[in-house]
Write a protein that holds these residues in place. Sequence first.
Motif, PDB file in Angstrom:
ATOM      1  N   ARG A  36      76.668  25.367 -73.897  1.00 52.27           N
ATOM      2  CA  ARG A  36      77.699  26.390 -74.092  1.00 52.27           C
ATOM      3  C   ARG A  36      78.201  26.403 -75.540  1.00 52.27           C
ATOM      4  O   ARG A  36      78.459  27.457 -76.127  1.00 52.27           O
ATOM      5  CB  ARG A  36      78.855  26.095 -73.116  1.00 52.27           C
ATOM      6  N   ASN A  37      78.320  25.200 -76.124  1.00 53.40           N
ATOM      7  CA  ASN A  37      78.864  25.087 -77.478  1.00 53.40           C
ATOM      8  C   ASN A  37      78.010  25.795 -78.523  1.00 53.40           C
ATOM      9  O   ASN A  37      78.526  26.290 -79.519  1.00 53.40           O
ATOM     10  CB  ASN A  37      79.035  23.608 -77.853  1.00 53.40           C
ATOM     11  N   ARG A  38      76.686  25.852 -78.296  1.00 49.36           N
ATOM     12  CA  ARG A  38      75.824  26.528 -79.280  1.00 49.36           C
ATOM     13  C   ARG A  38      76.088  28.030 -79.285  1.00 49.36           C
ATOM     14  O   ARG A  38      75.897  28.694 -80.313  1.00 49.36           O
ATOM     15  CB  ARG A  38      74.346  26.217 -79.007  1.00 49.36           C
ATOM     16  N   ILE A  55      78.967  23.901 -61.974  1.00 46.08           N
ATOM     17  CA  ILE A  55      79.444  23.145 -63.138  1.00 46.08           C
ATOM     18  C   ILE A  55      78.655  21.852 -63.283  1.00 46.08           C
ATOM     19  O   ILE A  55      78.633  21.017 -62.380  1.00 46.08           O
ATOM     20  CB  ILE A  55      80.948  22.852 -62.970  1.00 46.08           C
ATOM     21  N   GLN A  56      77.981  21.702 -64.417  1.00 47.91           N
ATOM     22  CA  GLN A  56      77.226  20.497 -64.732  1.00 47.91           C
ATOM     23  C   GLN A  56      77.611  20.044 -66.142  1.00 47.91           C
ATOM     24  O   GLN A  56      77.782  20.874 -67.046  1.00 47.91           O
ATOM     25  CB  GLN A  56      75.716  20.767 -64.681  1.00 47.91           C
ATOM     26  N   LYS A  57      77.715  18.733 -66.355  1.00 48.70           N
ATOM     27  CA  LYS A  57      78.146  18.220 -67.669  1.00 48.70           C
ATOM     28  C   LYS A  57      77.250  18.697 -68.806  1.00 48.70           C
ATOM     29  O   LYS A  57      77.723  19.026 -69.893  1.00 48.70           O
ATOM     30  CB  LYS A  57      78.184  16.691 -67.642  1.00 48.70           C
ATOM     31  N   TRP A  58      75.931  18.753 -68.554  1.00 47.76           N
ATOM     32  CA  TRP A  58      75.021  19.086 -69.638  1.00 47.76           C
ATOM     33  C   TRP A  58      75.084  20.558 -70.031  1.00 47.76           C
ATOM     34  O   TRP A  58      74.574  20.959 -71.075  1.00 47.76           O
ATOM     35  CB  TRP A  58      73.585  18.692 -69.277  1.00 47.76           C
ATOM     36  N   TYR A  71      86.125  26.521 -64.322  1.00 50.40           N
ATOM     37  CA  TYR A  71      86.470  25.159 -64.723  1.00 50.40           C
ATOM     38  C   TYR A  71      87.203  25.221 -66.060  1.00 50.40           C
ATOM     39  O   TYR A  71      86.744  25.900 -66.982  1.00 50.40           O
ATOM     40  CB  TYR A  71      85.204  24.301 -64.865  1.00 50.40           C
ATOM     41  N   PRO A  72      88.344  24.523 -66.155  1.00 52.31           N
ATOM     42  CA  PRO A  72      89.045  23.799 -65.092  1.00 52.31           C
ATOM     43  C   PRO A  72      89.874  24.756 -64.231  1.00 52.31           C
ATOM     44  O   PRO A  72      90.240  25.840 -64.670  1.00 52.31           O
ATOM     45  CB  PRO A  72      89.950  22.846 -65.873  1.00 52.31           C
ATOM     46  N   LYS A  73      90.174  24.328 -63.014  1.00 53.69           N
ATOM     47  CA  LYS A  73      90.869  25.169 -62.050  1.00 53.69           C
ATOM     48  C   LYS A  73      92.242  25.611 -62.548  1.00 53.69           C
ATOM     49  O   LYS A  73      92.708  26.707 -62.230  1.00 53.69           O
ATOM     50  CB  LYS A  73      91.031  24.434 -60.713  1.00 53.69           C
ATOM     51  N   GLY A 115      98.673  39.367 -79.875  1.00 51.34           N
ATOM     52  CA  GLY A 115      98.141  40.726 -79.774  1.00 51.34           C
ATOM     53  C   GLY A 115      96.694  40.895 -80.179  1.00 51.34           C
ATOM     54  O   GLY A 115      96.255  42.018 -80.449  1.00 51.34           O
ATOM     55  N   GLY A 116      95.938  39.796 -80.208  1.00 54.48           N
ATOM     56  CA  GLY A 116      94.534  39.891 -80.574  1.00 54.48           C
ATOM     57  C   GLY A 116      93.628  39.906 -79.361  1.00 54.48           C
ATOM     58  O   GLY A 116      94.071  40.056 -78.220  1.00 54.48           O
ATOM     59  N   LYS A 117      92.334  39.744 -79.615  1.00 56.04           N
ATOM     60  CA  LYS A 117      91.335  39.691 -78.557  1.00 56.04           C
ATOM     61  C   LYS A 117      90.653  38.330 -78.576  1.00 56.04           C
ATOM     62  O   LYS A 117      90.529  37.697 -79.635  1.00 56.04           O
ATOM     63  CB  LYS A 117      90.287  40.795 -78.745  1.00 56.04           C
ATOM     64  N   THR A 118      90.194  37.902 -77.410  1.00 54.23           N
ATOM     65  CA  THR A 118      89.568  36.580 -77.324  1.00 54.23           C
ATOM     66  C   THR A 118      88.361  36.608 -76.393  1.00 54.23           C
ATOM     67  O   THR A 118      88.303  37.410 -75.453  1.00 54.23           O
ATOM     68  CB  THR A 118      90.601  35.528 -76.852  1.00 54.23           C
ATOM     69  N   ILE A 119      87.403  35.736 -76.687  1.00 54.23           N
ATOM     70  CA  ILE A 119      86.207  35.564 -75.853  1.00 54.23           C
ATOM     71  C   ILE A 119      86.177  34.114 -75.381  1.00 54.23           C
ATOM     72  O   ILE A 119      86.243  33.188 -76.188  1.00 54.23           O
ATOM     73  CB  ILE A 119      84.915  35.865 -76.637  1.00 54.23           C
ATOM     74  N   ALA A 120      86.061  33.939 -74.055  1.00 52.02           N
ATOM     75  CA  ALA A 120      85.915  32.600 -73.484  1.00 52.02           C
ATOM     76  C   ALA A 120      84.468  32.415 -73.059  1.00 52.02           C
ATOM     77  O   ALA A 120      83.970  33.133 -72.191  1.00 52.02           O
ATOM     78  CB  ALA A 120      86.841  32.430 -72.284  1.00 52.02           C
ATOM     79  N   VAL A 121      83.781  31.470 -73.692  1.00 50.90           N
ATOM     80  CA  VAL A 121      82.383  31.186 -73.369  1.00 50.90           C
ATOM     81  C   VAL A 121      82.365  30.046 -72.350  1.00 50.90           C
ATOM     82  O   VAL A 121      82.890  28.959 -72.612  1.00 50.90           O
ATOM     83  CB  VAL A 121      81.575  30.806 -74.629  1.00 50.90           C
ATOM     84  N   LEU A 122      81.744  30.304 -71.204  1.00 53.60           N
ATOM     85  CA  LEU A 122      81.769  29.357 -70.094  1.00 53.60           C
ATOM     86  C   LEU A 122      80.485  28.547 -69.997  1.00 53.60           C
ATOM     87  O   LEU A 122      79.417  29.013 -70.398  1.00 53.60           O
ATOM     88  CB  LEU A 122      81.989  30.112 -68.772  1.00 53.60           C
ATOM     89  N   GLY A 123      80.608  27.349 -69.423  1.00 59.56           N
ATOM     90  CA  GLY A 123      79.439  26.494 -69.207  1.00 59.56           C
ATOM     91  C   GLY A 123      78.967  26.526 -67.772  1.00 59.56           C
ATOM     92  O   GLY A 123      78.408  25.546 -67.278  1.00 59.56           O
TER      93      GLY A 123
END
Length: 293
Positions: free
Chosen positions: A216-218, A208-211, A181-183, A166-174
């Motif tokens: 994104r992590n920062r 989508i690029q690996k770098w 990604y991923p499908k 029942g919480g809230k979430t943020i998805a940070v994408l690259g």
Amino acid sequence: MNSLHELIALHYVYPLTLNKLQKLLETSRSISNIKNLSSSNFSQILSISTKNADNILLNYHRMLKINLLDAYTSANINVIPFNSEYYPEKLMELIDPPTILYAKGDISILKNPNKIAIVGSRKATSYSKLAMEMIVPPLIQGNFIIVSGLARGVDSLAHSAAIKYGGKTIAVLGHGLFHLYPKENKKLADEIEGNHLLLTEYPPYVGIQKWHFPMRNRIISGISNAIVVTEAALKSGSLITTEHAIEHGKDVFVVPGPINSEQSKGTNSLLREGAIPIWSGHQILEELKLFLR
């Protein structure tokens, strides 16, 4: 011409970080004047080739003729520039804050100052799922937003646990919001878009690029008060997120793992280096409460 329109157009053709934009502004003095810079000035300021500068400025002038803000709005994309009330202040502590964030979903979530990142291995085991059951419910009860990166493994488990309890979430994408990604996380991404928040620094068309993922992590670390790592191998990408957190003086909480598990070698190594061992979300709340009053 509206400065937001000009900023969006520039960011579309050249997704520069805020420190680079500030370098341009030192010379041009306003966003509106950037389009009047010569190719040689532009290349010198940003330390890029004149040919590259030529292409950027040419495309910039072309994009100024298009109403990108309307196009984004029609695609349910919220544009959050660095001077927006929704732009997370904590990102300004980064060396290279994003100039613009693009979001789908409930941007009011960004106003909540209490955010915890949960990251770890893409090859997470049932041990991480158990950890979520112990860690996430107290954080939700404490009004914390769960932040992660929508990757396989721990990220997916963290988002799913936030939703389940029942919480809230943020998805940070690259990558940009026109991609996924991923499908296999489409159903999860759709749920987050509908009731939570998808967030990225990349314009919607960017693929989508690996770098992109270390970058994104920062942001995952940057918008969060602290980081939780459940499982991570010694060379796990999630350790990059913890490095960002440590550099900015944030607590890193780690779930101790079995000594014979490859997916716990990275987390156990973090403990040796001074991370805080935890096995309950209540411990995290106790550690943070002095700083969040």
